[in-house]
Scaffold this active site. Structure first.
Site: not given
Ligand code: SAT
Ligand code: MN
Length: 590
Positions: A67, A195, A204, A224, A246, A248, A250, A252, A275, A372, A374
């Protein structure tokens, strides 16, 4: 055809001038045809269909991997509506500038019309969007992340209540890249990027930036947050929503597998979302949350059999991988932290040949996958997906958690003293930056409710909206703060994290049930060390006490940082939060 959709498509086509227009219906046949087309042009690579059925790999441009917060704008009539934490553009000026960039940008290309629903089609919570894009990659990702179907038109009827999203890849020119939200007009314009977070407009741009504005106007919340159900041995399930910035953890936490000791007793975790949460007051006065998405757009590096087996299992079919490493040995994928067997023959995320020995000009190892990178995986693939995932009413929340990535200062867990104090705790969240956004990594910044990059209006009004929930509900969840990331003097994480975070969730639920006591500190209620279950861990009670410690000197300088941050908001800062800060300072001076 809905006349507003028709008008939007016609006007956008007149501007961008595509060679043709394709109406997406989300059918298997259409998806298959698009996959084929994307593979024929090299936009996507078909992976080993025995090991990874219906899975594909895509690489974005090297300058387009995260982003771009610096190029993300809230475009409104007045600057005050966007507030001090957002980039702002006057909306008429923004339209004018953007029209020049979009003009003819789809010449020689196809415009795809994607009808999608955020939330189960037809649910009271749900909202409809139409995204126009010239990227097959975007179409295929949206078909995983949202509910794409022609049924959306039936749900829409002849209403104009949908979010208009126009995405054009244009030249992927960084200098002309804009991610613009027009919350007053239910409109999103994204150009010169390909992206994920910049171009999957349901995520988002809509489900957070536009939806947070809508929620403010209409009395609900777009956050979020992950949503999980914690099932206890007696079969009862408690629901928790948790906000983290983002990358951190979430995903998991949402898919956590409890430690052996808990599994044996019968504890289970069920994933509702990883998310985004849309939250409303239900008929019984409690807060109910849905996950408006239909898939997971998770960070690949670090995802493995140990850290998150459920996420890994979710990626085994129907998944699109972006910017990971292409393993040429068996036509599958690899990323740092997947396993200890990097492929001997591979292509890195930039498309260059790669082996474990590849080094750059300075002799440093080259990463095979972008940090990053994905996976876009269907939610139904997740082995622990909640039975309530499709429930149009959502799930009732027992607790809300805020959390950031802090090497020091913030204890493992603490509980707010009241709703107001909980909102204060959310508003002062700070976290070290990650690779999810372009820019420096590891710098501590304030990120209230993990919404700094996603709040579609003035954050002062956003805080007031949070406080105002108290006037709408008399059964609000308790608010907690967690920090899995405290480090020792050698920079190593002290708390094991991952599945062992269950031990902290356990304490949180016990607090909600009034089953354990706690110590009142200057910042809130901190667990008595003996109430956090550390059986089977390498951690002793002294280490745990250290993790729970509230260092007054550190918190005094934290309070100074908060004070400075708060000055940004001027008279938009709710008095209640200023009073909370004063009370924190008074507690620290005691
Ligand atoms: O790239 S996304 O914005 O979709 C993911 C994230 O940063 O949280
Ligand atoms: Mn996110």
């Amino acid at each position: 055809m809905n006349k507003y959709v028709e008008k939007f498509v016609n006007e956008s086509a007149a501007l961008t001038k595509p060679d043709k227009i394709v109406w997406i219906d989300g059918s298997k046949e259409q998806i298959e045809a698009l996959r084929k087309e994307a593979c024929s042009t090299g936009e996507m690579i078909k992976l080993n269909q025995e090991l990874l059925p219906d899975c594909y790999l895509h690489r974005t441009a090297v300058n387009d991997v995260a982003r771009v917060e610096g190029r993300t704008f809230i475009c409104t009539e007045k600057k005050e509506t966007a507030g001090p934490t957002n980039n702002w553009m006057q909306k008429d000026e923004a339209y004018k500038m953007l029209k020049e960039i979009y003009d003819g940008s789809m010449k020689g290309r196809t415009m795809y019309v994607i009808p999608y629903s955020m939330g189960a089609i037809g649910s009271k919570f749900s909202k409809i969007g139409i995204e126009l894009t010239d990227s097959i990659y975007v179409v295929l990702n949206m078909c995983i992340m949202t509910r794409v179907s022609s049924k959306v038109y039936d749900a829409l009827g002849d209403s104009d209540d949908f979010v208009k999203g126009l995405h054009a890849k244009a030249d992927i020119d960084e200098e002309k890249r804009y991610i613009c939200q027009f919350p007053e007009d239910n409109t999103i314009m994204s150009v010169n990027s390909g992206y994920g977070g910049n171009v999957l407009l349901g995520k988002k741009c809509f489900a957070l930036r536009i939806a947070s504005y809508q929620g403010w106007q209409q009395g609900w919340m777009a956050e979020h947050m992950l949503i999980l159900g914690l099932e206890k041995p007696n079969g009862e399930t408690k629901y928790i929503a948790a906000a983290f910035p983002s990358a951190c953890g979430k995903t998991n936490l949402a898919m956590l597998i409890p430690p052996k000791e808990y599994l044996e007793k019968g504890y289970k975790i069920h994933t509702v979302g990883d998310d985004i949460a849309w939250i409303r007051v239900g008929a019984d006065g409690r807060l109910y949350a849905i996950n408006p998405e239909n898939g997971f757009f998770g960070v690949a590096p670090g995802t493995n059999e140990k850290s998150n087996p459920n996420a890994l299992a979710s990626t085994k079919k129907g998944t699109i991988f972006t910017n990971v490493c292409h393993n040429l040995e068996n036509n599958t994928v690899w990323w740092e932290g997947l396993d200890k067997n990097p492929p001997k023959k591979a292509v890195d995320w930039k498309g260059n040949p790669w082996t474990p020995d590849t080094v750059d000009a300075d002799g440093k190892p080259v990463k095979a996958a972008h940090p990053n990178s994905r996976f876009t995986a269907p939610a139904v693939n997740c082995p622990c997906i909640s039975s309530e995932f499709e429930n149009p009413e959502g799930v009732p929340l027992d607790a809300i958690i805020f959390g950031g990535r802090r090497a020091k200062t913030t204890p493992l867990v603490y509980e707010s003293k009241s709703w107001e104090n909980g909102v204060f705790i959310g508003s002062i969240m700070a976290s070290e930056t990650t690779a999810a956004a372009a820019g420096a990594v590891g710098v501590v910044r304030r990120d209230p409710m993990a919404m700094l990059p996603f709040c579609g209006y003035n954050m002062g009004d956003y805080f007031a909206h949070w406080l105002d929930m108290k006037n709408k509900s008399d059964k609000l969840p308790k608010i907690f703060n967690v920090n899995w990331f405290r480090t020792d003097e050698n920079g190593h994480f002290i708390w094991p994290g991952f599945g062992d975070n269950m031990r902290v969730l356990d304490w949180i639920i016990k607090r909600c049930e009034g089953a354990v006591d706690a110590d009142e500190t200057a910042i809130g209620f901190v667990p008595k060390a003996e109430d956090i279950n550390i059986d089977g861990l390498d951690i002793n009670i002294e280490t745990l006490k250290g993790l729970l410690d509230v260092d007054k000197d550190m918190w005094k300088s934290e309070a100074e940082g908060i004070e400075e941050f708060y000055t940004k908001f001027g008279d938009k800062l709710p008095e209640t939060l200023r009073a909370e800060l004063e009370s924190l300072k008074a507690n620290l001076a005691k």
